[in-house]
Design a protein around this motif. Structure first.
Motif: not given
Ligand SMILES: NC(=O)c1ccc[n+]([C@@H]2O[C@H](COP(=O)([O-])OP(=O)(O)OC[C@H]3O[C@@H](n4cnc5c(N)ncnc54)[C@H](OP(=O)(O)O)[C@@H]3O)[C@@H](O)[C@H]2O)c1
Length: 301
Positions: A197, A202-203, A216, A219-220, A223, A239-240
């Motif tokens: 992780g 990230t994003a 999970e 998360s990478a 948006d 998410e996002r």
């Protein structure tokens, strides 16, 4: 003919080799003498009974989805294949009951393709299910050249083909793999490799193809990006503004023909880890359950 049969749900020991009547090709069908089939995670689910709600076949059941072999007879109306042709096919065994761990398999010609030239017919059994899954999941993601795609399980059967297919289309692949698989991930075409992780961007990735059961990894994704999972038990939570979809492999002879051409062009490499004869099919299931295999486990008559 000989076949690997399952007489009731349970452990690998429930698999045994038996004599069954030879199948005959119906209208639109070809009869294939198997060179090889392969073991896939779904075979373990069907064997154990964990997928029983979705299994339509009755006992004794022949397992197996992947097939390579030679056409030995054609049914009425067959137009694309002739006796002697070398073919590959993916049979959705769970839904249709037509398993491929058998010396002879009767299949609709629509789900078969000519085997790739320049590789062994036996090794070609490493392609159908994993190759089609990768191609169909990528089609859902519909990536454009220059986009970044995170592939989890990137040196696995499906992930490995996905990395090669995406790289060939000018997509920048970030591979998520076990630490010991870093070099292999680069060899397959990944630009960047993450092994936990903390090393995931990230994003930052446009797209995610999730094949390792690590939801999970979403998360990478940036948006508003897109994610496709092939592991129903581990679907990432949206998410996002990220769109999350599932992809389930479908039988597709034309899609297989495209993949066979890519093998001939050297875009896709076929990786075989080990070959098991029918009597050793239980061992092949145990090997797959243990994890850590790199390349397909083939089952041969
Ligand atoms: N939806 C569909 O139509 C469809 C079709 C095909 C497959 N599937 C599913 O997709 C999954 C992958 O199938 P496959 O045939 O490609 O299996 P596979 O060859 O075993 O590949 C899975 C890869 O993911 C790696 N992995 C697992 N957990 C990991 C983690 N926590 N971190 C990093 N790497 C991890 C595995 O490494 P290790 O071996 O070291 O664990 C392996 O390299 C399975 O769950 C299968 O049931 C779904």
């Amino acid at each position: 003919m000989r076949a690997v049969i399952l007489e009731g749900y349970g452990g690998p020991e429930r698999l045994r080799t038996a004599q069954l009547p030879d199948p005959r090709p119906g209208p639109g069908q070809i009869l294939v003498r198997a060179a090889a089939s392969a073991v896939n995670p779904v075979d373990l689910e069907v064997r154990s009974g964990s997928a029983a709600a979705n299994v339509s076949a009755s006992f004794p059941m022949i397992l197996g989805w992947d097939l390579s072999g030679e056409v030995v007879e054609t049914g009425p109306g067959v137009s694309r294949f002739a006796v002697g042709d070398r073919v590959i096919a993916m049979s959705a065994q769970m839904a249709t009951g037509v398993g491929t761990h058998a010396e002879l398999v009767a299949l609709d010609e629509a789900i078969a393709a000519h085997a790739p030239r320049g590789v062994s017919l036996r090794g070609a059994a490493a392609l159908p299910l994993a190759g089609l899954t990768a191609a169909q999941a990528l089609a859902v993601l519909d990536p454009s050249p220059g986009q970044t795609l995170l592939v989890t399980g990137a040196v696995g059967a499906v992930g490995g083909y996905a990395v090669q297919l995406a790289t060939a289309r000018g997509i920048e692949v970030v591979a998520y793999v076990r630490p010991q698989d870093t070099a292999l991930a680069h060899e397959l075409g990944a630009k960047q490799v993450a092994t936990d992780g903390a090393s995931l961007p990230t994003a930052a990735c446009d797209l995610l193809l999730e094949t390792a059961g690590v939801p999970e990894a979403i998360s990478a994704v940036r948006d508003g990006g897109r994610a496709v999972s092939i592991v129903p038990s581990a679907k990432p939570e949206p998410e996002r503004g990220i769109e999350v979809r599932m992809s389930f492999v479908e039988q597709d002879g034309a899609g297989l023909a495209d993949l066979a051409r890519l093998v001939e062009q050297g875009v896709l490499t076929l990786r075989v880890a080990e070959v098991f004869d029918y009597e050793r099919a239980p061992e092949a299931h145990r090997r797959m359950a243990a994890g850590g295999t790199r390349g397909k486990l083939l089952v041969t008559p």
